[in-house]
Write a protein that holds these residues in place. Structure first.
Motif, PDB file in Angstrom:
ATOM      1  N   GLU A  51       4.414   0.853   8.146  1.00 54.98           N
ATOM      2  CA  GLU A  51       2.951   0.718   8.125  1.00 54.98           C
ATOM      3  C   GLU A  51       2.525  -0.499   7.317  1.00 54.98           C
ATOM      4  O   GLU A  51       1.542  -1.162   7.643  1.00 54.98           O
ATOM      5  CB  GLU A  51       2.324   1.993   7.552  1.00 54.98           C
ATOM      6  CG  GLU A  51       2.433   3.194   8.474  1.00 54.98           C
ATOM      7  CD  GLU A  51       2.018   4.480   7.814  1.00 54.98           C
ATOM      8  OE1 GLU A  51       1.290   5.269   8.441  1.00 54.98           O
ATOM      9  OE2 GLU A  51       2.439   4.720   6.657  1.00 54.98           O
ATOM     10  N   ASN A  52       3.257  -0.805   6.253  1.00 51.51           N
ATOM     11  CA  ASN A  52       2.927  -1.977   5.445  1.00 51.51           C
ATOM     12  C   ASN A  52       3.198  -3.270   6.205  1.00 51.51           C
ATOM     13  O   ASN A  52       2.403  -4.209   6.143  1.00 51.51           O
ATOM     14  CB  ASN A  52       3.727  -1.961   4.141  1.00 51.51           C
ATOM     15  CG  ASN A  52       3.011  -1.227   3.021  1.00 51.51           C
ATOM     16  OD1 ASN A  52       2.127  -1.790   2.372  1.00 51.51           O
ATOM     17  ND2 ASN A  52       3.356   0.038   2.829  1.00 51.51           N
ATOM     18  N   ARG A  72       5.293  -9.056   6.249  1.00 51.30           N
ATOM     19  CA  ARG A  72       3.997  -8.585   6.770  1.00 51.30           C
ATOM     20  C   ARG A  72       3.185  -9.763   7.324  1.00 51.30           C
ATOM     21  O   ARG A  72       2.581  -9.658   8.400  1.00 51.30           O
ATOM     22  CB  ARG A  72       3.216  -7.876   5.660  1.00 51.30           C
ATOM     23  CG  ARG A  72       1.822  -7.430   6.075  1.00 51.30           C
ATOM     24  CD  ARG A  72       1.179  -6.598   4.979  1.00 51.30           C
ATOM     25  NE  ARG A  72       1.072  -7.350   3.733  1.00 51.30           N
ATOM     26  CZ  ARG A  72       0.887  -6.779   2.539  1.00 51.30           C
ATOM     27  NH1 ARG A  72       0.825  -5.474   2.433  1.00 51.30           N
ATOM     28  NH2 ARG A  72       0.789  -7.530   1.448  1.00 51.30           N
ATOM     29  N   THR A 111       3.314  -3.755   9.476  1.00 50.81           N
ATOM     30  CA  THR A 111       2.438  -3.911  10.656  1.00 50.81           C
ATOM     31  C   THR A 111       0.965  -3.803  10.273  1.00 50.81           C
ATOM     32  O   THR A 111       0.116  -3.690  11.151  1.00 50.81           O
ATOM     33  CB  THR A 111       2.776  -2.832  11.703  1.00 50.81           C
ATOM     34  OG1 THR A 111       2.581  -1.525  11.125  1.00 50.81           O
ATOM     35  CG2 THR A 111       4.206  -2.961  12.177  1.00 50.81           C
ATOM     36  N   TYR A 112       0.668  -3.859   8.990  1.00 49.89           N
ATOM     37  CA  TYR A 112      -0.705  -3.691   8.501  1.00 49.89           C
ATOM     38  C   TYR A 112      -1.658  -4.730   9.112  1.00 49.89           C
ATOM     39  O   TYR A 112      -1.362  -5.921   9.135  1.00 49.89           O
ATOM     40  CB  TYR A 112      -0.705  -3.833   6.969  1.00 49.89           C
ATOM     41  CG  TYR A 112      -2.041  -3.607   6.314  1.00 49.89           C
ATOM     42  CD1 TYR A 112      -2.547  -2.335   6.132  1.00 49.89           C
ATOM     43  CD2 TYR A 112      -2.805  -4.681   5.859  1.00 49.89           C
ATOM     44  CE1 TYR A 112      -3.777  -2.117   5.521  1.00 49.89           C
ATOM     45  CE2 TYR A 112      -4.027  -4.484   5.257  1.00 49.89           C
ATOM     46  CZ  TYR A 112      -4.504  -3.201   5.095  1.00 49.89           C
ATOM     47  OH  TYR A 112      -5.721  -3.001   4.494  1.00 49.89           O
ATOM     48  N   GLY A 113      -2.777  -4.248   9.636  1.00 52.67           N
ATOM     49  CA  GLY A 113      -3.803  -5.141  10.165  1.00 52.67           C
ATOM     50  C   GLY A 113      -3.578  -5.590  11.593  1.00 52.67           C
ATOM     51  O   GLY A 113      -4.401  -6.322  12.146  1.00 52.67           O
ATOM     52  N   PHE A 141       0.825  -1.193   0.000  1.00 53.86           N
ATOM     53  CA  PHE A 141       0.000   0.000   0.000  1.00 53.86           C
ATOM     54  C   PHE A 141       0.866   1.252   0.000  1.00 53.86           C
ATOM     55  O   PHE A 141       2.029   1.225   0.423  1.00 53.86           O
ATOM     56  CB  PHE A 141      -0.935  -0.003   1.217  1.00 53.86           C
ATOM     57  CG  PHE A 141      -1.885  -1.158   1.239  1.00 53.86           C
ATOM     58  CD1 PHE A 141      -3.046  -1.134   0.491  1.00 53.86           C
ATOM     59  CD2 PHE A 141      -1.613  -2.294   1.990  1.00 53.86           C
ATOM     60  CE1 PHE A 141      -3.924  -2.199   0.492  1.00 53.86           C
ATOM     61  CE2 PHE A 141      -2.482  -3.368   2.001  1.00 53.86           C
ATOM     62  CZ  PHE A 141      -3.638  -3.324   1.254  1.00 53.86           C
TER      63      PHE A 141
END
Length: 605
Positions: free
Chosen positions: A458-459, A516, A461-463, A452
């Protein structure tokens, strides 16, 4: 009207603002007419018109009250003098104009808040519904059409609504006040002036029907334009490789030219409303001037009343024109909203709507697929597949392209309900399990390694809720063979990856996608050709690292490189949507079936 009311429902959270705006617009129109009506005493004082004595009216006769008020104005002028009377009426006009504009600003302010809240809620509802739709919808629906609905159609509704709601509510109110003032001044002149209304109404209705049909066709043509653009952006590498730039330009230019020609014709029709209304209005004004002058000369109406009537009628034409234009703009919004409404009526995924589903915290027994079949429309993709995946096992799914491996994994993840058979999680049907809690246990690495437009941190640790654990981030990056190139980046974990991760190579994106999935600490890790873009050395290292994961991880591996699955605990071989073989690597080689055939082809190659 039904569609307009459906659009306005999105403004319900700001309904109080709408009511305040309506009250303010009512006061604005009241003081607006009052300020125009004060022209009459000005003219009476200016021309020093005498008025015969009139007693206080004992009835509600409009003519009797007008004569009485003219007589009182005459007495007031005699009592205070003409200049003092003019000062008083000037002050009254100034106060009326001040109040008129204050209420107009108040109404416009609250109406603007209402209109933008409406559009915000429409966008929110549309995106929320998109996220709730099943995966199969996005497989069937062309992305260019979805982009057009979510951007172009919403933009058309926004452009039509912003300012248009104000016109639709204020203009009829303004015309009603002006009409009332005109009736008070002269009902005969008012009847003459109203000749324009039936003709204008007929014209607007004809244009509105035509515009609705044309606007719908125009949006379908825009779907084609955006579809070509979306295909080019996704397949730009292929276009360049085949030197097909000129072909794509021609496709786009042809579609865009057709859309432009159509929109020019549509705009020409939209612009007809205003000049036709004005032409009809000018004809009425000429009739009013002739009949009004005759009435003044015959003593049927005062000159001051006639001049004020003409002034008010001139003001009456302006909201009539803007109202016609608002209706024309609204036709495009109606068509666009109906397209949006069609999307909103698509049934959302049932997985989130069923009450009484059971949450799962961890896998204790494993996954069982029993007699599962699946169809995409009429096409049968899987047929009577039965297999088991115990907790902690390393399972491989192999087979030729199109054999149903990814579809089977999608069913295990609960992205689709099987057409027949069932998927059991710890002995319980997947349909009875809460999908949110179940998918928290999954780590999925797709072949394309989608990233993203956000930072690397942030990618990765996404979700996962809560603040990021940096030590854990670096640990999974090392496991995914990605730590080295991330450390070389000037901004490290805070590097923006760019849209769809295009700043990174295919292999780098796959490694980041693996990191991820590992960061979630999943109990079921699914790798769908997740290392296909890696060099052989990196791929071997990753598989060695995955093999060393504790048996609390259950691993499902889809791979075409069969050398990467030979250490799996159990291998399932699919062909044409059926499970044709299963066993260990050595067992399958001894059987000399499909698996052995594919393996020998790769070895000899």
């Amino acid at each position: 009207m039904r569609t307009l009311l459906a659009i306005l429902r999105y403004g319900q959270p700001a309904q109080t603002r709408l009511l305040v705006a309506l009250a303010a617009l009512f006061c604005f129109n009241l003081f607006n007419v009052f300020s125009l009506a004060l022209i009459i005493p000005f003219l009476e004082i200016l021309f020093a018109q005498a008025a015969p004595p009139e007693p206080y009216p004992s009835t509600l006769s409009l003519e009797a009250w007008k004569k009485y008020l003219f007589y009182q104005l005459y007495l007031f002028r005699l009592e205070v003098g003409p200049m003092t009377a003019l000062v008083y009426f000037s002050a009254a006009i100034a106060v009326a104009i001040l109040l008129k504009n204050a209420f107009r600003y108040l109404g416009a302010w609250h109406m603007t808040y209402y209109e933008h809240t409406l559009i915000q809620n429409l966008r929110n509802r549309l995106f929320a519904h998109l996220t709730a739709l099943p995966l199969g919808f996005f497989v069937r629906m062309r992305k260019g059409r979805l982009l057009n609905l979510a951007t172009q159609d919403v933009q058309i509704v926004q452009e039509a609504i912003i300012g248009t709601v104000y016109n639709l509510l204020n203009d009829p109110l303004t015309m009603l006040f002006y009409l009332g003032a005109m009736l008070v001044l002269s009902w005969k002149l008012t009847l003459v002036s109203l000749v324009v209304l039936p003709l204008t109404g007929w014209m607007i209705s004809r244009l509105a029907r035509s515009l609705r049909r044309k606007a719908h066709h125009g949006q379908r043509q825009m779907d084609v334009v955006l579809g070509i653009l979306e295909e080019f952006l996704q397949g730009v590498r292929t276009v360049k490789a085949f030197s097909a730039e000129a072909r794509e330009r021609q496709r786009f230019l042809a579609a865009n030219a057709a859309y432009t020609r159509f929109m020019i014709g549509l705009r020409r029709r939209m612009e007809l409303a205003s000049p036709l209304t004005e032409v009809l209005s000018v004809l009425v004004v000429l009739g009013l001037l002739y009949y009004g002058t005759f009435s003044v000369l015959e003593g049927q109406i005062k000159a001051s009343e006639f001049i004020t009537f003409i002034a008010i009628f001139g003001q009456f034409l302006s909201p009539m024109k803007t109202f016609n234009q608002a209706v024309s703009r609204l036709q495009k919004a109606v068509v666009s909203y109906r397209r949006i409404e069609g999307l909103l009526q698509q049934p959302p995924s049932e997985e989130y709507d069923r009450p009484g589903r059971v949450s799962v915290e961890r896998l204790t027994e494993g996954i069982r697929v029993e007699g599962v079949g699946f169809r995409y429309g009429e096409k049968e993709v899987l047929r009577d597949v039965t297999l088991s995946i115990p907790v902690g096992a390393r399972i491989a799914l192999v087979g030729p392209s199109g054999s149903g491996k990814t579809t089977l994994v999608d069913l295990i993840c609960g992205f689709y309900p099987p057409t027949s058979g069932t998927v059991l999680i710890d002995g319980r049907p997947l349909s009875e399990i809460d999908p949110v809690s179940y998918r928290r246990l999954l780590g999925i690495v797709p072949q394309d390694g989608t990233l993203f437009h956000a930072t690397l941190l942030e990618n990765i640790t996404y979700g996962v809720e809560g603040p990021p654990d940096l030590a854990r981030v670096w640990r999974v990056l090392e496991l995914a063979q990605a730590r080295a190139f991330v450390e070389e980046l000037p901004e490290g974990l805070y590097t923006l990856v760019g849209e769809r991760g295009q700043r990174f190579s295919g292999g780098q994106r796959q490694r980041l996608a693996l990191a991820r999935a590992l960061y979630r600490d999943p109990q079921l890790l699914i790798l769908d050709e997740a290392t296909s873009a890696l060099d052989s050395e990196s791929e071997v290292r990753i598989h060695q690292a995955l093999a060393e994961l504790p048996r609390t991880y259950t691993l499902i591996l889809i791979a075409h490189r069969l050398s990467m699955v030979r250490h799996a605990d159990w291998i399932y071989v699919l062909d044409g949507g059926r499970l044709v073989e299963e066993g260990t690597h050595d067992d399958l080689l001894r059987r000399s079936g499909l698996y052995a055939h594919l393996y020998r082809l790769q070895v000899t190659a």
